[in-house]
Design a protein around this motif. Structure first.
Motif, PDB file in Angstrom:
ATOM      1  N   UNK A 183      44.764  -8.711  15.295  1.00 51.99           N
ATOM      2  CA  UNK A 183      43.676  -7.737  15.345  1.00 51.99           C
ATOM      3  C   UNK A 183      42.540  -8.135  14.396  1.00 51.99           C
ATOM      4  N   UNK A 184      41.314  -7.933  14.838  1.00 50.15           N
ATOM      5  CA  UNK A 184      40.129  -8.147  14.003  1.00 50.15           C
ATOM      6  C   UNK A 184      39.134  -7.017  14.271  1.00 50.15           C
ATOM      7  N   UNK A 185      38.226  -6.830  13.324  1.00 53.80           N
ATOM      8  CA  UNK A 185      37.152  -5.847  13.484  1.00 53.80           C
ATOM      9  C   UNK A 185      35.839  -6.612  13.423  1.00 53.80           C
ATOM     10  N   UNK A 186      35.067  -6.600  14.513  1.00 57.80           N
ATOM     11  CA  UNK A 186      33.801  -7.333  14.506  1.00 57.80           C
ATOM     12  C   UNK A 186      32.837  -6.777  13.449  1.00 57.80           C
ATOM     13  N   UNK A 187      32.089  -7.657  12.853  1.00 56.72           N
ATOM     14  CA  UNK A 187      31.085  -7.228  11.877  1.00 56.72           C
ATOM     15  C   UNK A 187      29.914  -6.589  12.610  1.00 56.72           C
ATOM     16  N   UNK A 188      29.398  -5.472  12.091  1.00 57.56           N
ATOM     17  CA  UNK A 188      28.221  -4.863  12.717  1.00 57.56           C
ATOM     18  C   UNK A 188      27.030  -5.827  12.663  1.00 57.56           C
ATOM     19  N   UNK A 189      26.163  -5.785  13.671  1.00 61.48           N
ATOM     20  CA  UNK A 189      25.036  -6.733  13.708  1.00 61.48           C
ATOM     21  C   UNK A 189      24.070  -6.571  12.539  1.00 61.48           C
ATOM     22  N   UNK A 190      24.001  -5.390  11.952  1.00 65.72           N
ATOM     23  CA  UNK A 190      23.038  -5.169  10.868  1.00 65.72           C
ATOM     24  C   UNK A 190      23.530  -5.714   9.525  1.00 65.72           C
ATOM     25  N   UNK A 212      33.267 -16.323  15.511  1.00 70.49           N
ATOM     26  CA  UNK A 212      33.054 -14.867  15.513  1.00 70.49           C
ATOM     27  C   UNK A 212      32.955 -14.348  14.088  1.00 70.49           C
ATOM     28  N   UNK A 213      32.047 -13.416  13.852  1.00 72.61           N
ATOM     29  CA  UNK A 213      31.900 -12.776  12.547  1.00 72.61           C
ATOM     30  C   UNK A 213      32.755 -11.516  12.514  1.00 72.61           C
ATOM     31  N   UNK A 214      33.544 -11.355  11.447  1.00 70.05           N
ATOM     32  CA  UNK A 214      34.374 -10.156  11.323  1.00 70.05           C
ATOM     33  C   UNK A 214      34.108  -9.469  10.000  1.00 70.05           C
ATOM     34  N   UNK A 215      34.348  -8.160   9.974  1.00 67.66           N
ATOM     35  CA  UNK A 215      34.302  -7.367   8.757  1.00 67.66           C
ATOM     36  C   UNK A 215      35.679  -7.505   8.101  1.00 67.66           C
ATOM     37  N   UNK A 219      29.082  -7.076  -2.914  1.00 68.99           N
ATOM     38  CA  UNK A 219      28.824  -6.544  -4.249  1.00 68.99           C
ATOM     39  C   UNK A 219      27.559  -5.696  -4.302  1.00 68.99           C
ATOM     40  N   UNK A 220      26.725  -5.801  -3.313  1.00 66.51           N
ATOM     41  CA  UNK A 220      25.487  -5.029  -3.285  1.00 66.51           C
ATOM     42  C   UNK A 220      25.588  -3.859  -2.312  1.00 66.51           C
ATOM     43  N   UNK A 221      26.789  -3.399  -2.052  1.00 64.21           N
ATOM     44  CA  UNK A 221      26.972  -2.259  -1.164  1.00 64.21           C
ATOM     45  C   UNK A 221      27.057  -2.622   0.298  1.00 64.21           C
ATOM     46  N   UNK A 222      27.123  -3.909   0.594  1.00 64.20           N
ATOM     47  CA  UNK A 222      27.203  -4.345   1.983  1.00 64.20           C
ATOM     48  C   UNK A 222      28.640  -4.582   2.412  1.00 64.20           C
ATOM     49  N   UNK A 223      28.775  -5.254   3.506  1.00 62.80           N
ATOM     50  CA  UNK A 223      30.077  -5.581   4.070  1.00 62.80           C
ATOM     51  C   UNK A 223      30.500  -6.967   3.603  1.00 62.80           C
ATOM     52  N   UNK A 224      31.802  -7.204   3.567  1.00 64.06           N
ATOM     53  CA  UNK A 224      32.304  -8.545   3.321  1.00 64.06           C
ATOM     54  C   UNK A 224      32.560  -9.165   4.687  1.00 64.06           C
ATOM     55  N   UNK A 225      31.673 -10.043   5.086  1.00 68.40           N
ATOM     56  CA  UNK A 225      31.698 -10.630   6.421  1.00 68.40           C
ATOM     57  C   UNK A 225      32.139 -12.076   6.304  1.00 68.40           C
TER      58      UNK A 225
END
Length: 92
Positions: A29-36, A56-59, A43-49
């Motif tokens: 199982x994987x969770x795709x990273x949101x496009x934004x 494929x990019x995943x969160x 560390x700046x409040x974003x996602x670890x992608x």
């Protein structure tokens, strides 16, 4: 032998099979990273992608959380299978 004595091995096999399927799903199982999320850091409040070998990019955090959930469910099914095995062996 009672009818329930014949039921325990079937329940054991079902739980073991369910555990195997859930563990295989957990590994895949994987969770795709949101496009934004392009360029945002964790560390700046974003996602670890991260990128997989197929590009494929995943969160990563969401993927690990989902994998952990399915792995926990599989462990419960495996425990149920072990308990049913004990009943199957020792039930009169």
């Amino acid at each position: 032998m009672t009818a329930i004595s014949h039921l325990w091995p079937l329940v054991t096999a079902f739980n073991a099979g369910a555990a195997a399927v859930m563990w295989i799903y957990s590994a895949r199982v994987t969770v795709p990273a949101p496009p934004e999320t392009a360029g945002q850091g964790a560390l700046m409040g974003g996602y670890l992608v991260t990128k997989l070998s197929n590009g494929r990019r995943i969160d990563l955090h969401a993927t690990l959380e989902r994998q952990s959930t399915w792995s926990g469910r599989a462990a419960l099914a495996a425990a149920a299978s072990a308990i049913c095995s004990i009943f199957a062996i020792y039930w009169p």
